[in-house]
Motif scaffolding. Structure first.
Motif, PDB file in Angstrom:
ATOM      1  N   LEU A 196      59.894  85.544 116.228  1.00 45.16           N
ATOM      2  CA  LEU A 196      58.949  86.498 115.648  1.00 45.16           C
ATOM      3  C   LEU A 196      59.606  87.321 114.549  1.00 45.16           C
ATOM      4  CD1 LEU A 196      56.203  87.930 115.658  1.00 45.16           C
ATOM      5  CD2 LEU A 196      57.097  89.437 117.466  1.00 45.16           C
ATOM      6  N   TRP A 197      60.846  87.727 114.777  1.00 47.30           N
ATOM      7  CA  TRP A 197      61.599  88.490 113.770  1.00 47.30           C
ATOM      8  C   TRP A 197      61.761  87.672 112.498  1.00 47.30           C
ATOM      9  CZ3 TRP A 197      67.333  90.334 114.807  1.00 47.30           C
ATOM     10  CH2 TRP A 197      67.805  91.010 113.676  1.00 47.30           C
ATOM     11  N   GLN A 198      62.158  86.403 112.657  1.00 47.52           N
ATOM     12  CA  GLN A 198      62.351  85.536 111.494  1.00 47.52           C
ATOM     13  C   GLN A 198      61.040  85.348 110.731  1.00 47.52           C
ATOM     14  OE1 GLN A 198      65.163  83.982 110.121  1.00 47.52           O
ATOM     15  NE2 GLN A 198      63.671  83.516 108.515  1.00 47.52           N
ATOM     16  N   PHE A 199      59.952  85.189 111.449  1.00 48.29           N
ATOM     17  CA  PHE A 199      58.651  85.001 110.799  1.00 48.29           C
ATOM     18  C   PHE A 199      58.248  86.241 110.006  1.00 48.29           C
ATOM     19  CE2 PHE A 199      54.025  85.664 111.030  1.00 48.29           C
ATOM     20  CZ  PHE A 199      53.606  84.587 110.261  1.00 48.29           C
ATOM     21  N   LEU A 228      63.406  94.728 106.176  1.00 51.09           N
ATOM     22  CA  LEU A 228      63.513  93.901 107.374  1.00 51.09           C
ATOM     23  C   LEU A 228      64.284  92.632 107.033  1.00 51.09           C
ATOM     24  CD1 LEU A 228      62.782  93.580 110.355  1.00 51.09           C
ATOM     25  CD2 LEU A 228      60.707  92.364 109.643  1.00 51.09           C
ATOM     26  N   PRO A 229      65.614  92.696 107.064  1.00 52.92           N
ATOM     27  CA  PRO A 229      66.410  91.502 106.768  1.00 52.92           C
ATOM     28  C   PRO A 229      66.254  90.446 107.860  1.00 52.92           C
ATOM     29  CG  PRO A 229      67.808  93.305 107.513  1.00 52.92           C
ATOM     30  CD  PRO A 229      66.444  93.880 107.325  1.00 52.92           C
ATOM     31  N   ALA A 230      66.466  89.213 107.508  1.00 46.76           N
ATOM     32  CA  ALA A 230      66.326  88.099 108.456  1.00 46.76           C
ATOM     33  C   ALA A 230      67.445  88.155 109.502  1.00 46.76           C
ATOM     34  CB  ALA A 230      66.381  86.779 107.695  1.00 46.76           C
ATOM     35  N   PRO A 231      67.232  87.524 110.657  1.00 45.48           N
ATOM     36  CA  PRO A 231      68.268  87.514 111.699  1.00 45.48           C
ATOM     37  C   PRO A 231      69.610  86.981 111.206  1.00 45.48           C
ATOM     38  CG  PRO A 231      66.197  86.722 112.592  1.00 45.48           C
ATOM     39  CD  PRO A 231      65.984  86.883 111.118  1.00 45.48           C
ATOM     40  N   ALA A 232      69.588  85.945 110.344  1.00 43.69           N
ATOM     41  CA  ALA A 232      70.851  85.379 109.853  1.00 43.69           C
ATOM     42  C   ALA A 232      71.643  86.410 109.067  1.00 43.69           C
ATOM     43  CB  ALA A 232      70.566  84.152 108.991  1.00 43.69           C
ATOM     44  N   VAL A 233      70.953  87.242 108.285  1.00 40.21           N
ATOM     45  CA  VAL A 233      71.628  88.280 107.508  1.00 40.21           C
ATOM     46  C   VAL A 233      72.274  89.308 108.431  1.00 40.21           C
ATOM     47  CG1 VAL A 233      71.302  90.123 105.817  1.00 40.21           C
ATOM     48  CG2 VAL A 233      70.051  87.956 105.568  1.00 40.21           C
TER      49      VAL A 233
END
Length: 273
Positions: A44-47, A57-62
């Motif tokens: 959900l965070w990535q989406f 809201l940076p992506a999880p990978a960041v």
């Protein structure tokens, strides 16, 4: 069903054990459910990060990359260790004092009446007020920070343990006295086992509260720790840094809960069947 038919026939065969008893729907344990929930949160965070395409809201990978960078530089382990040390000392202090007062108030009615007003006052004073007063009175140091955290937690421990002390089965205590059990054996085998559920409830709720108050204490008056770092990231609008430190701190909380508190609670309360 009539004719003595097996009532369990309406249940799926995969939900039964031998002998007709229920079998968990997730045979490998609840850990898989929790893992699936966390993976769903990440998805959900990535989406949302992909949808918003915003630095807010940076992506999880960041964020995970930032965790690696902060860990390699030793900044994250250093500040995390300092915060955890404050949490542990504050928690032990609050539990020791709160448990002693709670047992005493549950045992002696006159003491309960005497301290009840103080207890209500302690429960309703905002944590922020206590922190500010401790820093003003004792200075911007670790002793004031730990004292402020413990003072905020002690009343909640007292309330929970007091209820446990009131719920002690007096008949069991009389049986122990009739059999002339030594005081130490009566305490460890009869009294404390009845109190364990309340102690664990106070510990789990208290730890969740102390995590939060320690961060506020560090944000307001310390020059190190997770709370101090979050304040620095806030001043520079560094969202990735805020999320990185928050995720690591939350992961530590989950590990402590799963690896320490839950097994300890099961072990201490298994006598209840």
């Amino acid at each position: 069903m009539k004719g003595g038919a097996d009532d369990t026939a309406v249940l799926p065969s995969s939900s039964l054990r031998k002998g007709g008893r229920m079998k968990p729907l997730f045979p490998r344990g609840d850990g898989w459910v929790r893992l699936a929930s966390l993976l769903g949160f990440l998805a959900l965070w990535q989406f949302l990060a992909w949808l918003l395409q915003s630095t807010s809201l940076p992506a999880p990978a960041v964020v995970f990359g930032r965790v690696v960078d902060e860990t390699v530089s030793l900044a994250l382990p250093w500040h995390l260790a300092i915060t955890l040390a404050r949490v542990v000392v504050s928690f032990l202090l609050a539990m020791a004092i709160g448990t002693a007062i709670g047992i005493a108030m549950g045992r002696w009615r006159q003491l309960d009446l005497l301290l009840d007003g103080w207890l209500v006052l302690g429960l309703n004073i905002p944590a922020l007020v206590t922190i500010i007063l401790c820093y003003v009175w004792f200075g911007l140091n670790d002793a004031a920070a730990i004292f402020a955290v413990a003072v905020n937690k002690i009343p909640t421990v007292v309330v929970t343990v007091r209820e446990g002390a009131r719920a002690i089965d007096r008949n069991l205590m009389q049986v122990a006295h009739a059999y002339r059990l030594p005081r130490w054996r009566t305490l460890t085998r009869v009294y404390l086992p009845q109190l364990y559920p309340y102690l664990m409830a106070a510990a789990r709720s208290g730890l969740s509260l102390i995590w939060k108050i320690v961060l506020v204490v560090e944000l307001l008056g310390r020059s190190n720790g997770i709370g101090f770092q979050l304040n620095m990231f806030f001043q520079f609008f560094d969202i990735a840094g805020i999320l990185a430190y928050t995720l690591v701190f939350a992961a530590i909380v989950l590990i402590v809960e799963a690896a320490a508190l839950r097994p300890l609670e099961r072990r201490l309360t298994r006598w209840r069947g």
